[in-house]
Each structure stands twice: as C-alpha cells, then as structure tokens.
Design an enzyme around this catalytic site. Structure first.
Site, short mmCIF file in Angstrom:
data_model
loop_
_atom_site.label_atom_id
_atom_site.label_comp_id
_atom_site.label_asym_id
_atom_site.label_seq_id
_atom_site.Cartn_x
_atom_site.Cartn_y
_atom_site.Cartn_z
CG ASN A 149 23.33 27.76 -25.07
OD1 ASN A 149 22.48 27.45 -24.25
ND2 ASN A 149 23.04 28.01 -26.32
N GLY A 226 18.65 20.48 -23.32
CA GLY A 226 18.89 19.33 -24.21
C GLY A 226 17.70 18.37 -24.27
N GLY A 230 14.89 17.21 -21.51
CA GLY A 230 13.52 17.53 -21.95
C GLY A 230 12.60 16.32 -21.85
CD GLU A 245 11.85 27.52 -27.71
OE1 GLU A 245 12.60 27.34 -28.68
OE2 GLU A 245 10.68 27.93 -27.81
CB CYS A 279 19.81 25.83 -29.69
SG CYS A 279 19.18 27.51 -29.76
P1 NAD Z 1 20.75 20.60 -20.21
O1 NAD Z 1 19.56 19.92 -20.75
O2 NAD Z 1 21.85 19.77 -19.67
O3 NAD Z 1 20.32 21.56 -19.00
C1 NAD Z 1 19.37 22.59 -19.18
C2 NAD Z 1 18.79 22.94 -17.83
O4 NAD Z 1 18.02 21.83 -17.37
C3 NAD Z 1 19.83 23.21 -16.74
O5 NAD Z 1 19.35 24.22 -15.89
C4 NAD Z 1 19.88 21.89 -16.02
O6 NAD Z 1 20.36 21.99 -14.69
C5 NAD Z 1 18.42 21.49 -16.07
N1 NAD Z 1 18.15 20.08 -15.86
C6 NAD Z 1 18.92 19.03 -16.20
N2 NAD Z 1 18.31 17.88 -15.85
C7 NAD Z 1 17.13 18.22 -15.30
C8 NAD Z 1 16.04 17.49 -14.72
N3 NAD Z 1 16.07 16.16 -14.64
N4 NAD Z 1 14.98 18.18 -14.24
C9 NAD Z 1 14.95 19.52 -14.31
N5 NAD Z 1 15.95 20.27 -14.82
C10 NAD Z 1 17.02 19.62 -15.31
O7 NAD Z 1 21.26 21.60 -21.33
P2 NAD Z 1 22.56 22.52 -21.35
O8 NAD Z 1 23.76 21.65 -21.52
O9 NAD Z 1 22.54 23.51 -20.24
O10 NAD Z 1 22.27 23.34 -22.70
C11 NAD Z 1 22.51 22.82 -23.94
C12 NAD Z 1 21.27 22.33 -24.64
O11 NAD Z 1 20.28 23.34 -24.64
C13 NAD Z 1 21.53 22.01 -26.08
O12 NAD Z 1 20.89 20.81 -26.43
C14 NAD Z 1 20.93 23.18 -26.82
O13 NAD Z 1 20.57 22.93 -28.14
C15 NAD Z 1 19.76 23.50 -25.96
N6 NAD Z 1 19.33 24.86 -26.20
C16 NAD Z 1 18.18 25.08 -26.89
C17 NAD Z 1 17.78 26.38 -27.18
C18 NAD Z 1 16.51 26.68 -27.92
O14 NAD Z 1 16.02 27.80 -27.80
N7 NAD Z 1 15.95 25.74 -28.67
C19 NAD Z 1 18.57 27.45 -26.77
C20 NAD Z 1 19.74 27.18 -26.08
C21 NAD Z 1 20.12 25.88 -25.79
#
Ligand code: NAD
Length: 473
Positions: A149, A226, A230, A245, A279
């Site tokens: 995002n 997400g 996480g 995060e 987020c």
């Molecule tokens: P996501 O969790 O689907 O993916 C995030 C990253 O993790 C991507 O690079 C993805 O390929 C990787 N990933 C996914 N599964 C994994 C695994 N098993 N092992 C290692 N890496 C893996 O999230 P998204 O859809 O890209 O982003 C949206 C989420 O991110 C929302 O929940 C949002 O709130 C959160 N977010 C948080 C912050 C913050 O600073 N707190 C900022 C931006 C987005």
C-alpha cells in the site's frame, strides 16, 4: 525488472506480471524467486555485512544523503511508478515520493546520532575500579518484508535505518508492487551503496517467505503487512529479533464540541486515502449524538463529490483497490453487515477493482466489517454520548495502532490521549497522520516494536558494553 542477488541484476524464466489494477494492463514483470535464489541472497548478505559493518558513519550518511538528492530529482518518475503499480492516485503518489526523500534524509541524520553512554560502575560495591561505556553495533543481516500500500516509503522505512546502522539487508518487496522498491534500490546503488549491502528477492511470500524467515543468518526480520502473515512469520522465525508493523481498524471520536469542518474534511480524507488501503485509515467513527446528524450530512456531501477512477488524472480523488478480488472481499463484507442490520449511507457499489467510497451505520458487533481490519474504502458510523463508553468501545477490538479525537476541550483531549489503548493519539486530526520521524507502531495485534528512523535504528542495533578493570587506579 530484475532482482538483485550477489551484486547482479538477475532474471528468471518464471516471472510474475506487475499489473495496473485500474485497466489490468501489464506494466512489467519481475522474476519469481525460488529457494536457491534465497540461499544466494542469504550468503551474499552475510558477505555484504562484512563490508557494511566496517563503513564509517560518515560514509553511510553520505550515501543516504546522496540517495535522497537523487530521489528528489526524480520525484515525478517515482510518483508515476507508485501510481501505476498500486492503488494510489498521482496526487497521493507524489506525496509518498516526497515523504520518501524525508525518510532517507532523516535516516542519514540519525546515523550520526547512534549514541552510547558511560556506565556508573561505582554505583554498586565491587565496581569502584571499573571504567567503561556501551556503544551500539549493527546486528547483521536484516530481512525487510514490505506491503503493497505504500510501495516506496515503507521500503525506505526499512532500508534507510538498516543502512544508517551499518547492517546489510535482504528486501522482499510486496509481490504485487515491486517496481518502486527496485527503483529505490537502484538509486541507493547509484549513491554508492556497496554491491552486497543489499539483495532484492522478488516473488511470492508463500514460496520464498519460509526459507528467508527461518534462516539463522538473518538477525532481524522487519515486517510490515497483515496480521495473518505476521503470525506465520513469528511462528517460523526462531531466535532472532522481530519488528512487526501490522494492521488496525482505527477509531476516531468526534466529540460534541469538535470543529466540524475540520473533522469532516480530515475524516473523509482519512477514510478514503489510497482507497482505504492504509494501516492508519479511519475505520470506526464514534460521533457524539448532539452532532451526529450534522456530521453525517456533511460527511456524505463531501464523499459524494469524490472523483473515482483513472489514477493518472490530476483531478481523480480515489483509485481502484489493489485487485478486483480485494474489491469483491469488501463488497462481501458490506453485504454481511447489511444482512446483519447495517444501513448504507453512501456508496456500496463496485465496478471491477473500483469500490465506491462507502459509509455505514447501525452496525452489528457481529459484522466482520465492525471487528476486523477492512483495508478498503468503507467507514462505520456509531452514535455515542458518554466519553468513557466511547473510549471503551474504541479499545474493545484486538488492534491498537493509532486513535484520534476531535474536541476543543483540553480535559476531554487529555483523557482520551491517556485512556485510548494504542501506539499514538491524534488530537484534532484523523488517525491518518504520520510524521516519518515519529515513533510509529501499535499494541495488541497492531504490532511489535516501533519504526520512525531514530526508533528503527534502536531496533536494528544492540548495545555492547566495554568494561576496563583498572586495579591500579
Ligand atoms: P500481506 O501481509 O499480505 O503481505 C505483506 C508482505 O508479506 C508482502 O511482501 C508479502 O508477499 C509478504 N508475505 C506474505 N506471506 C508471507 C510469508 N508467509 N512469509 C514471508 N512473507 C510473506 O499484506 P499486504 O496485503 O501487502 O498489506 C496490507 C497489510 O499491511 C494491512 O494489514 C495493513 O494494515 C498492513 N500495513 C501495516 C502498516 C504499519 O505500519 N503498521 C503499514 C502498511 C500496511
């Protein structure tokens, strides 16, 4: 584009299309990395750390200052890439590109403030003849995993402090938005970053996640994404540092004495920025009963003026969601809420990946859109009349990134500031406010640790104690 392994930009036959979600055109491709690519990245990052840990603070800071300058000369190029590969409009993308210059600049400045302290050895009997101090040292290979995002600035939030601290980094950018991240790495190399200080591994988290996350050569995982990913990562990581995060479903209280013009404008923007994929986007609006109808009227009027569509047009206010699949998910969540009694105040329609800015009221506590992070352009209205109850409602869900309150009463503001359970409280702003250098992070499922350059540098370094035993003094 290619990925960066062992100082080489490399391609693979197996590729992933990078798609513009507005028109589904293929902008570019990136290699889909495999486990062998991860091994090469890990071995090269270890070699890279042997170089970066010996670099002076001056050299690290100079590279970052130069990268920030190069970025500031190419803002429009970066903004266009952000807007094409992701959900942001060109206006939103320009803001992200400018913030990235600030993030990298602050990283350079903070590199010069990685400080230690002398230790009061004589504060306990037996320490009289000791003298010494601690300094902070870089911890090694950082694995940076980033979401779609904010495809540029959230990458900078990891690379900037990792480089400032003297670590090497393996970057795994979001599968769907890798291009801005790769461009940023090109700029860092052009600014003089040694070749193995950074590796970029593109691909699916489900394929390359585990080999990278579970490897003992990685000393810290800095993850933004997400909660589900996480939790998976935390389960696989083993003994290493983890910074997380994660998401939220941010509450904003609009108290009866709020400046309504300010509150409406901030909350509309905070709800629909980046098509709600933010987020700290506003998800739950807790509005005092005395102003509920007026706030609602003005909120809907402003929302209905939003221009939705082509991200590259200067007058577009909101673009599509990142994929049609995500827009369908939001559509289903709204339907679930309506089935459980909610009323749609505006929006509620979908065309491909474009989901209209939507407001709902009369939500059941059983509705998914009430309990979970929606990460889409919808916002929930709740009527409140008691501050304690409003704060309890705001705190009732398992997230806590930022919260906010609009009020002109300092007592109300202070009470909310201290009783809201989260990583930060914005007063007379929506939750969608972040300065890149402030400590940023959450409680509960919203995360672990803090980002914000000075704070990331603390997480990415460790104190080492140096103690001299001086029996002859
Ligand atoms: P996501 O969790 O689907 O993916 C995030 C990253 O993790 C991507 O690079 C993805 O390929 C990787 N990933 C996914 N599964 C994994 C695994 N098993 N092992 C290692 N890496 C893996 O999230 P998204 O859809 O890209 O982003 C949206 C989420 O991110 C929302 O929940 C949002 O709130 C959160 N977010 C948080 C912050 C913050 O600073 N707190 C900022 C931006 C987005």
């Amino acid at each position: 584009m290619k990925m960066l392994l062992n100082g080489q930009w490399v391609d693979r036959d197996d590729k992933i299309d990078v798609i513009d979600p507005f028109d589904n055109s293929v902008i570019d491709t990136v290699p889909s990395a495999n486990a062998e690519d991860c091994e090469l990245a890990l071995a090269s990052a270890v070699k890279g750390f042997e170089v970066t840990k010996k670099m002076t603070v001056y050299d690290r800071a100079q590279i970052l200052f130069k990268a920030a300058n190069l970025l500031s000369e190419r803002l429009e190029e970066f903004a266009t890439i952000i807007a094409r590969e992701g959900s942001k409009t060109i206006k939103e993308a320009r803001k992200e590109a400018s913030r990235c210059v600030n993030t990298i600049t602050c990283s350079a400045e903070e590199a010069k403030r990685i400080l230690g302290e002398t230790i009061p050895w004589d504060s306990f009997p037996g320490g009289e003849k000791r003298r010494g101090y601690y300094y902070r040292f870089p911890i090694g290979v950082i694995l940076a995993i980033t979401p779609f995002n904010d495809p540029l600035n959230l990458v900078a939030h990891k690379l900037g402090p990792a480089i400032a601290a003297g670590n090497s980094v393996i970057l795994k950018p979001a599968t769907v938005t890798p291009l801005s991240a790769i461009k940023l790495v090109e700029v860092l190399l052009e600014a003089g970053l040694p070749e193995n200080a950074i590796q970029v591994v593109t691909g699916y988290g489900s394929v390359i996640g585990d080999p990278l996350v579970s490897d003992e050569r990685v000393r810290m995982i800095s993850f933004t994404g997400g909660v589900e990913a996480g939790k998976h990562i935390a389960g696989k990581a083993g003994i290493k540092k983890i910074g997380m995060e994660l998401g939220s479903n941010s509450p904003v209280i609009v108290w009866k004495d709020a400046d309504l013009d300010l509150a409406v404008e901030s909350c509309v923007s905070g709800s629909f920025w980046a098509a709600g994929q933010n987020c700290i986007g506003v998800q739950r609006l807790l509005i005092h009963k005395d102003i509920y109808d007026e706030f609602k009227k003005r909120f809907i009027e402003l929302t209905n003026k939003y221009k939705i569509g082509d991200k590259l047009k200067e007058d577009t206010d909101m673009g599509p969601m990142i994929t049609e699949k995500e827009a369908i998910r939001v559509e289903n969540w709204v339907k679930d809420a309506v089935d459980k009694g909610a009323k749609i105040l505006t929006g509620g329609t979908r065309e491909g990946a474009l989901y209209a800015p939507t407001a709902l009221e009369n939500l059941s506590s059983e509705a998914t859109i009430h309990c979970e992070e929606v990460f889409g352009p919808t916002v929930n209205f709740y009527k409140i009349d008691d501050l304690d109850k409003a704060i309890a409602e705001a705190n009732s869900l398992p997230y806590g990134l930022l919260a906010a309150i609009f009020t002109s009463n300092v007592d109300v503001a202070f009470k909310a500031a201290y009783d809201l359970d989260c990583g930060g409280v914005m007063i007379n702003d929506s939750t969608d406010y972040r300065l890149d250098s402030m400590p940023f992070g959450g409680v509960k499922y919203s995360g672990l640790g803090r980002e914000g350059l000075k704070f990331s540098l603390q997480e990415m370094t460790e104190p080492k104690v140096i103690c001299f035993n001086l029996p002859n003094i």
